[in-house]
Design an enzyme around this catalytic site. Structure first.
Site, mmCIF file in Angstrom:
data_model
loop_
_atom_site.group_PDB
_atom_site.id
_atom_site.type_symbol
_atom_site.label_atom_id
_atom_site.label_comp_id
_atom_site.label_asym_id
_atom_site.label_seq_id
_atom_site.Cartn_x
_atom_site.Cartn_y
_atom_site.Cartn_z
ATOM 1 N N HIS A 48 -5.430 -18.090 14.379
ATOM 2 C CA HIS A 48 -4.260 -16.975 15.069
ATOM 3 C C HIS A 48 -3.019 -17.470 14.487
ATOM 4 O O HIS A 48 -1.890 -17.702 15.021
ATOM 5 C CB HIS A 48 -4.366 -17.032 16.363
ATOM 6 C CG HIS A 48 -3.974 -16.036 17.081
ATOM 7 N ND1 HIS A 48 -2.616 -15.621 17.496
ATOM 8 C CD2 HIS A 48 -4.596 -14.728 17.613
ATOM 9 C CE1 HIS A 48 -2.393 -14.418 17.833
ATOM 10 N NE2 HIS A 48 -3.575 -13.791 18.064
ATOM 11 N N PHE A 49 -2.530 -17.142 13.167
ATOM 12 C CA PHE A 49 -3.553 -16.594 11.980
ATOM 13 C C PHE A 49 -3.314 -17.539 10.854
ATOM 14 O O PHE A 49 -2.251 -18.405 10.705
ATOM 15 C CB PHE A 49 -2.974 -15.288 11.520
ATOM 16 C CG PHE A 49 -3.243 -14.302 12.571
ATOM 17 C CD1 PHE A 49 -4.251 -13.686 12.738
ATOM 18 C CD2 PHE A 49 -1.957 -13.791 13.552
ATOM 19 C CE1 PHE A 49 -4.443 -12.615 13.672
ATOM 20 C CE2 PHE A 49 -2.055 -12.978 14.312
ATOM 21 C CZ PHE A 49 -3.490 -12.421 14.701
#
Length: 154
Positions: free
Chosen positions: A38-39
């Site tokens: 994420h991410f």
């Protein structure tokens, strides 16, 4: 803060148990498995994690107000807004207030700020559970480590 273990509050800095307010601090780690997905290449704290941080701050105040006799269980997120990106290493300031309490339920509002700007806020509701095994003992120990037990104002 230990994201992997959901120990998301590092310090209680102000408490008014009778008035129903609490302020806390937390610093996000620079590295965590949470950031890997994420991410990749642009790590951000998920909104669900920011909501959990606010819920934990509320939960500790509710526990303190109830002398650790009933477990606050998050039952509703009436409103949650994420106003800015939060990345690794961010210092967070969490403020929350009890809005209403009665009939085994508590409604509260909370916000998170970082570097003076609001990054998230929510309206949360909790049900007070009477039985929950050893969870209350674990939370009491965590609250003691945070300085919540024995803190002035409660």
């Amino acid at each position: 803060m230990r994201l992997e273990y959901l120990e998301l509050i590092d310090e209680v800095v102000a408490l008014d148990a009778a008035g129903g307010t609490l302020r806390a601090r937390s610093r996000l780690p620079m590295e965590s498995p949470v950031f890997e997905g994420h991410f990749p290449g642009a790590p951000l704290v998920p909104g669900t994690m920011l909501t959990e941080i606010m819920a934990q701050a509320c939960g500790f105040l509710i526990l303190k107000r109830r002398d650790f006799a009933r477990l606050p269980v998050l039952m509703a997120i009436d409103r949650a807004r994420f106003r800015a990106y939060v990345g690794p290493g961010a210092a967070l300031e969490i403020a929350m207030a009890v809005e209403t309490e009665g009939s085994g339920y508590v409604a509260a509002t909370a916000e998170i700020r970082s570097e003076g700007r609001q990054v998230a806020d929510a309206a949360l509701r909790f049900r007070l559970a009477a039985e929950f095994g050893q969870v209350l003992d674990i939370l009491r120990a965590r609250a003691e480590a945070l300085g919540l037990i024995g803190a002035a104002g409660g």
